[in-house]
Design an enzyme around this catalytic site. Structure first.
Site, PDB file in Angstrom:
ATOM      1  N   SER A  20      35.695  53.363  74.258  1.00 34.78           N
ATOM      2  CA  SER A  20      34.986  54.375  75.063  1.00 34.78           C
ATOM      3  C   SER A  20      34.506  55.553  74.230  1.00 34.78           C
ATOM      4  CB  SER A  20      35.909  54.898  76.172  1.00 34.78           C
ATOM      5  OG  SER A  20      37.032  55.549  75.591  1.00 34.78           O
ATOM      6  N   ALA A  42      49.602  52.694  65.270  1.00 30.87           N
ATOM      7  CA  ALA A  42      49.252  51.270  65.143  1.00 30.87           C
ATOM      8  C   ALA A  42      50.081  50.587  64.065  1.00 30.87           C
ATOM      9  CB  ALA A  42      47.770  51.123  64.819  1.00 30.87           C
ATOM     10  N   HIS A  56      39.007  53.295  60.841  1.00 28.12           N
ATOM     11  CA  HIS A  56      39.421  54.620  61.341  1.00 28.12           C
ATOM     12  C   HIS A  56      39.623  55.582  60.181  1.00 28.12           C
ATOM     13  CE1 HIS A  56      40.523  54.840  65.753  1.00 28.12           C
ATOM     14  NE2 HIS A  56      39.986  53.643  65.645  1.00 28.12           N
ATOM     15  N   ARG A  57      40.318  55.139  59.135  1.00 32.69           N
ATOM     16  CA  ARG A  57      40.558  55.994  57.963  1.00 32.69           C
ATOM     17  C   ARG A  57      39.244  56.412  57.306  1.00 32.69           C
ATOM     18  NH1 ARG A  57      45.534  56.439  55.164  1.00 32.69           N
ATOM     19  NH2 ARG A  57      47.226  55.362  56.204  1.00 32.69           N
ATOM     20  N   ARG A  59      36.287  56.600  58.675  1.00 37.95           N
ATOM     21  CA  ARG A  59      35.559  57.517  59.561  1.00 37.95           C
ATOM     22  C   ARG A  59      36.118  58.937  59.459  1.00 37.95           C
ATOM     23  NH1 ARG A  59      36.335  55.621  65.025  1.00 37.95           N
ATOM     24  NH2 ARG A  59      38.079  57.052  65.172  1.00 37.95           N
ATOM     25  N   ARG A  60      37.426  59.054  59.380  1.00 34.57           N
ATOM     26  CA  ARG A  60      38.044  60.384  59.318  1.00 34.57           C
ATOM     27  C   ARG A  60      37.786  61.063  57.975  1.00 34.57           C
ATOM     28  NH1 ARG A  60      42.379  57.542  61.465  1.00 34.57           N
ATOM     29  NH2 ARG A  60      43.551  57.748  59.537  1.00 34.57           N
TER      30      ARG A  60
END
Length: 178
Positions: A20, A42, A56-57, A59-60
Protein backbone atom coordinates in the site's frame (compact mmCIF):
# COMPACT_ATOMS: atom_id res chain seq x y z
CA UNK A 1 6.08 13.84 2.99
CA UNK A 2 7.07 14.88 6.50
CA UNK A 3 5.21 17.66 8.24
CA UNK A 4 8.02 20.13 8.84
CA UNK A 5 5.95 22.47 11.00
CA UNK A 6 5.18 20.01 13.79
CA UNK A 7 7.57 17.68 15.58
CA UNK A 8 6.86 13.99 15.52
CA UNK A 9 4.42 12.82 18.18
CA UNK A 10 5.81 10.30 20.67
CA UNK A 11 3.96 7.39 19.03
CA UNK A 12 2.69 6.99 15.47
CA UNK A 13 0.99 3.97 13.89
CA UNK A 14 0.96 3.63 10.09
CA UNK A 15 -1.48 1.00 8.83
CA UNK A 16 -2.19 -0.31 5.35
CA UNK A 17 -2.50 -3.35 3.17
CA UNK A 18 0.30 -5.23 1.47
CA UNK A 19 2.12 -2.99 -1.02
CA UNK A 20 0.00 0.00 0.00
CA UNK A 21 3.00 2.32 0.44
CA UNK A 22 2.87 2.33 4.23
CA UNK A 23 6.62 1.72 4.75
CA UNK A 24 7.62 4.38 2.23
CA UNK A 25 5.22 6.83 3.85
CA UNK A 26 6.53 6.06 7.35
CA UNK A 27 10.12 6.48 6.16
CA UNK A 28 9.20 9.86 4.63
CA UNK A 29 8.17 11.10 8.08
CA UNK A 30 11.79 10.70 9.17
CA UNK A 31 13.53 12.38 6.22
CA UNK A 32 14.54 15.37 8.37
CA UNK A 33 15.64 13.29 11.37
CA UNK A 34 19.38 12.90 11.92
CA UNK A 35 20.37 9.23 12.08
CA UNK A 36 16.95 7.58 12.04
CA UNK A 37 16.80 4.01 13.34
CA UNK A 38 15.05 1.25 11.42
CA UNK A 39 14.03 -1.63 13.67
CA UNK A 40 13.43 -4.52 11.26
CA UNK A 41 11.37 -7.49 12.42
CA UNK A 42 11.65 -9.54 9.21
CA UNK A 43 13.49 -12.82 9.02
CA UNK A 44 15.27 -13.63 5.77
CA UNK A 45 13.80 -17.11 5.60
CA UNK A 46 13.84 -17.50 1.82
CA UNK A 47 15.18 -15.87 -1.34
CA UNK A 48 12.14 -13.63 -1.75
CA UNK A 49 12.55 -12.19 1.74
CA UNK A 50 16.29 -11.72 1.19
CA UNK A 51 15.43 -9.65 -1.91
CA UNK A 52 12.73 -7.64 -0.10
CA UNK A 53 15.09 -6.83 2.76
CA UNK A 54 17.82 -5.77 0.30
CA UNK A 55 15.40 -3.50 -1.60
CA UNK A 56 14.20 -1.89 1.64
CA UNK A 57 17.81 -1.22 2.71
CA UNK A 58 18.69 0.26 -0.68
CA UNK A 59 15.62 2.51 -0.63
CA UNK A 60 16.45 3.83 2.83
CA UNK A 61 20.11 4.48 2.10
CA UNK A 62 23.13 4.89 4.35
CA UNK A 63 21.62 7.54 6.64
CA UNK A 64 19.64 4.88 8.49
CA UNK A 65 20.91 2.68 11.32
CA UNK A 66 19.31 -0.75 11.03
CA UNK A 67 18.64 -3.04 13.96
CA UNK A 68 17.28 -6.50 13.19
CA UNK A 69 15.14 -8.05 15.91
CA UNK A 70 12.41 -10.54 15.02
CA UNK A 71 11.15 -11.31 18.55
CA UNK A 72 12.28 -9.06 21.43
CA UNK A 73 10.61 -5.87 20.25
CA UNK A 74 9.95 -4.51 23.75
CA UNK A 75 13.51 -5.07 24.97
CA UNK A 76 15.02 -3.62 21.81
CA UNK A 77 12.81 -0.52 21.93
CA UNK A 78 13.59 -0.03 25.61
CA UNK A 79 17.34 -0.22 24.93
CA UNK A 80 17.41 2.01 21.85
CA UNK A 81 14.66 4.63 22.34
CA UNK A 82 16.26 7.98 23.05
CA UNK A 83 15.02 11.59 22.88
CA UNK A 84 17.57 12.36 20.14
CA UNK A 85 16.57 9.39 17.97
CA UNK A 86 13.47 8.41 16.06
CA UNK A 87 12.77 4.71 15.58
CA UNK A 88 10.72 3.16 12.80
CA UNK A 89 9.47 -0.36 13.58
CA UNK A 90 8.72 -2.21 10.36
CA UNK A 91 6.67 -4.18 10.85
CA UNK A 92 4.42 -5.27 13.69
CA UNK A 93 2.69 -7.82 11.47
CA UNK A 94 5.94 -9.71 10.81
CA UNK A 95 6.76 -9.50 14.52
CA UNK A 96 3.38 -11.08 15.25
CA UNK A 97 4.04 -13.85 12.70
CA UNK A 98 7.43 -14.53 14.30
CA UNK A 99 5.84 -14.77 17.75
CA UNK A 100 3.18 -17.17 16.50
CA UNK A 101 5.83 -19.39 14.90
CA UNK A 102 7.64 -19.48 18.26
CA UNK A 103 4.37 -20.41 20.06
CA UNK A 104 4.66 -17.29 22.21
CA UNK A 105 1.80 -16.07 24.38
CA UNK A 106 0.51 -13.44 21.93
CA UNK A 107 -1.80 -11.71 24.38
CA UNK A 108 1.04 -11.37 26.87
CA UNK A 109 3.40 -9.96 24.20
CA UNK A 110 0.81 -7.41 23.04
CA UNK A 111 0.27 -6.37 26.67
CA UNK A 112 4.06 -6.08 27.24
CA UNK A 113 4.34 -3.79 24.23
CA UNK A 114 1.36 -1.68 25.30
CA UNK A 115 2.77 -1.31 28.83
CA UNK A 116 6.21 -0.31 27.52
CA UNK A 117 4.99 2.47 25.22
CA UNK A 118 4.61 5.25 27.80
CA UNK A 119 8.19 4.70 29.02
CA UNK A 120 9.87 5.01 25.62
CA UNK A 121 12.21 8.00 25.53
CA UNK A 122 11.94 9.11 21.90
CA UNK A 123 9.53 9.14 18.96
CA UNK A 124 8.60 5.71 17.62
CA UNK A 125 6.71 4.98 14.40
CA UNK A 126 5.11 1.58 13.98
CA UNK A 127 4.14 0.06 10.64
CA UNK A 128 1.51 -2.69 10.52
CA UNK A 129 -0.67 -4.42 7.98
CA UNK A 130 -4.42 -4.08 8.25
CA UNK A 131 -5.30 -7.68 7.45
CA UNK A 132 -8.97 -7.77 8.41
CA UNK A 133 -10.35 -6.09 5.30
CA UNK A 134 -10.57 -9.17 3.09
CA UNK A 135 -12.36 -12.49 3.16
CA UNK A 136 -12.49 -14.66 6.27
CA UNK A 137 -9.49 -17.03 6.14
CA UNK A 138 -10.33 -20.70 5.55
CA UNK A 139 -8.07 -22.16 8.25
CA UNK A 140 -7.76 -21.79 12.01
CA UNK A 141 -4.15 -20.50 12.04
CA UNK A 142 -4.90 -17.76 9.51
CA UNK A 143 -8.04 -16.75 11.44
CA UNK A 144 -6.03 -16.64 14.69
CA UNK A 145 -3.40 -14.49 12.98
CA UNK A 146 -6.06 -12.10 11.66
CA UNK A 147 -7.63 -11.86 15.11
CA UNK A 148 -4.30 -11.26 16.87
CA UNK A 149 -3.35 -8.62 14.28
CA UNK A 150 -6.67 -6.85 14.81
CA UNK A 151 -6.19 -6.79 18.60
CA UNK A 152 -2.57 -5.62 18.22
CA UNK A 153 -3.55 -2.79 15.86
CA UNK A 154 -6.41 -1.68 18.10
CA UNK A 155 -4.16 -1.71 21.17
CA UNK A 156 -1.49 0.40 19.43
CA UNK A 157 -4.01 2.77 17.83
CA UNK A 158 -5.52 3.51 21.24
CA UNK A 159 -2.10 4.45 22.63
CA UNK A 160 -0.56 6.27 19.66
CA UNK A 161 -1.01 10.02 19.29
CA UNK A 162 -1.15 9.74 15.50
CA UNK A 163 -2.64 6.95 13.37
CA UNK A 164 -2.48 7.00 9.57
CA UNK A 165 -4.02 4.57 7.09
CA UNK A 166 -2.24 4.28 3.73
CA UNK A 167 -4.01 3.02 0.60
CA UNK A 168 -2.59 3.23 -2.92
CA UNK A 169 0.29 5.31 -1.54
CA UNK A 170 -2.07 7.93 -0.14
CA UNK A 171 -2.12 8.65 3.60
CA UNK A 172 -5.42 9.14 5.38
CA UNK A 173 -5.12 10.62 8.87
CA UNK A 174 -7.29 8.63 11.28
CA UNK A 175 -6.14 10.18 14.54
CA UNK A 176 -4.01 13.12 15.61
CA UNK A 177 -4.27 13.85 19.33
CA UNK A 178 -1.03 15.77 19.86
Amino acid sequence: MADHHHPLPPLTLVLGGARSGKSTYAESLLTDVAQPVYLATARAGDGEMVDRIRLHRERRGAAWTTIEEPLDLVGTLSRHAHPDKAILVDCLTLWLSNLMLENADIGQEIDRLAQALPGLKGPVLFVANEVGLGIVPDNAMARAFRDHAGRLNQSLAARCQRVVFVAAGLPLLLKDSR
